[in-house]
Design a protein around this motif. Structure first.
Motif, mmCIF file in Angstrom:
data_model
loop_
_atom_site.group_PDB
_atom_site.id
_atom_site.type_symbol
_atom_site.label_atom_id
_atom_site.label_comp_id
_atom_site.label_asym_id
_atom_site.label_seq_id
_atom_site.Cartn_x
_atom_site.Cartn_y
_atom_site.Cartn_z
ATOM 1 N N LYS A 118 0.859 -1.115 0.070
ATOM 2 C CA LYS A 118 -0.185 -0.037 0.125
ATOM 3 C C LYS A 118 0.712 1.311 0.044
ATOM 4 N N GLY A 119 0.536 2.143 -0.803
ATOM 5 C CA GLY A 119 1.557 3.399 -0.953
ATOM 6 C C GLY A 119 2.636 3.243 -1.670
ATOM 7 N N HIS A 128 11.669 11.507 -0.892
ATOM 8 C CA HIS A 128 10.547 11.449 -1.505
ATOM 9 C C HIS A 128 10.303 9.732 -1.705
ATOM 10 N N ALA A 129 9.046 9.701 -1.931
ATOM 11 C CA ALA A 129 8.731 8.099 -2.284
ATOM 12 C C ALA A 129 9.076 7.796 -3.734
ATOM 13 N N PHE A 132 6.907 4.596 -8.463
ATOM 14 C CA PHE A 132 6.297 3.407 -8.874
ATOM 15 C C PHE A 132 5.719 2.760 -7.696
ATOM 16 N N PRO A 133 4.727 1.685 -7.865
ATOM 17 C CA PRO A 133 4.409 0.958 -6.884
ATOM 18 C C PRO A 133 5.294 -0.072 -6.722
ATOM 19 N N SER A 134 5.133 -0.922 -5.418
ATOM 20 C CA SER A 134 6.286 -2.000 -5.089
ATOM 21 C C SER A 134 5.197 -3.186 -4.738
ATOM 22 N N ALA A 135 6.045 -4.454 -4.777
ATOM 23 C CA ALA A 135 5.377 -5.525 -4.609
ATOM 24 C C ALA A 135 6.304 -6.389 -3.712
ATOM 25 N N ARG A 150 -2.116 -10.489 -1.650
ATOM 26 C CA ARG A 150 -2.586 -9.613 -0.671
ATOM 27 C C ARG A 150 -2.302 -8.412 -0.768
ATOM 28 N N ALA A 151 -2.788 -7.548 -0.234
ATOM 29 C CA ALA A 151 -2.822 -6.262 -0.146
ATOM 30 C C ALA A 151 -1.677 -6.111 1.396
ATOM 31 N N TYR A 152 -0.611 -5.504 1.388
ATOM 32 C CA TYR A 152 0.202 -5.411 2.539
ATOM 33 C C TYR A 152 0.488 -3.995 2.781
ATOM 34 N N ASP A 153 0.320 -3.553 4.240
ATOM 35 C CA ASP A 153 0.662 -2.188 4.677
ATOM 36 C C ASP A 153 1.608 -2.472 5.647
ATOM 37 N N PRO A 154 2.628 -2.161 5.185
ATOM 38 C CA PRO A 154 3.957 -2.183 6.111
ATOM 39 C C PRO A 154 3.767 -1.167 7.093
#
Length: 173
Positions: A118-119, A128-129, A132-135, A150-154
């Protein structure tokens, strides 16, 4: 060059894993080997540098952390991770979530688990972030015929609050 220009630059394909994310996953997997590291960014006591070339090493018997270079060679690293998992290694990879690429379909879809983060991640000491999204891709032959997505919110301490979707398929193995 400012931080945002560096993030969008293709000059450096190394993206240092954020310690918070690594430690959360390390608590779950207990990594024994960082297969793509620089001495100053290694996350495990045992690691392979570009000079050692993790692509030419045996990973079997290890629980591996892999944050590969994000250039054109990422597919080669994912192929290696998948192949080493067939020999008994467990390989946990942090990669860009580029589901439109050939490597994603050739290797990531053969993983035991995919966790979409997520994010956007802030790599290393960047202000800065990433753009791109990561997995997180988990290769583990013990779970090879089930793909967990799964959606993963670290940021959540007990991030076992996942959205689970089990997809059963025959991956040819």
């Amino acid at each position: 060059m400012n931080n945002i220009e560096v993030i969008f630059s293709s000059d450096d394909m190394t993206w240092e894993t954020p310690w918070e994310l690594f430690l959360k996953l390390h608590g779950e997997f207990n990594f024994t080997l960082d297969v793509c590291a620089l001495p100053e960014t290694a996350k495990c006591a045992r690691y392979f540098t570009p000079e050692i070339n993790g692509l030419e090493q045996d990973w079997s018997g290890n629980v591996c952390w892999m944050n590969p270079p994000y250039g054109k060679e990422i597919g080669i690293w994912l192929k290696k991770a998948y192949e080493e998992s067939l020999k008994g290694a467990i390989v946990v990879c942090l990669i860009p979530a580029r589901t439109d690429t050939q490597y994603w379909h050739d290797y990531c879809m053969k993983a035991a688990e995919i966790r979409f983060i997520k994010g956007r991640i802030k790599f290393g000491h960047s202000k800065h972030a990433a753009p791109f999204p990561s997995a997180i891709i988990i290769f583990d032959k013990r779970r090879a015929n089930i793909l967990n997505i799964r959606a993963y919110d670290p940021k959540i301490i007990n991030s076992m609050v996942f959205i689970d979707r089990n997809i059963y398929f025959n991956n040819g193995g």
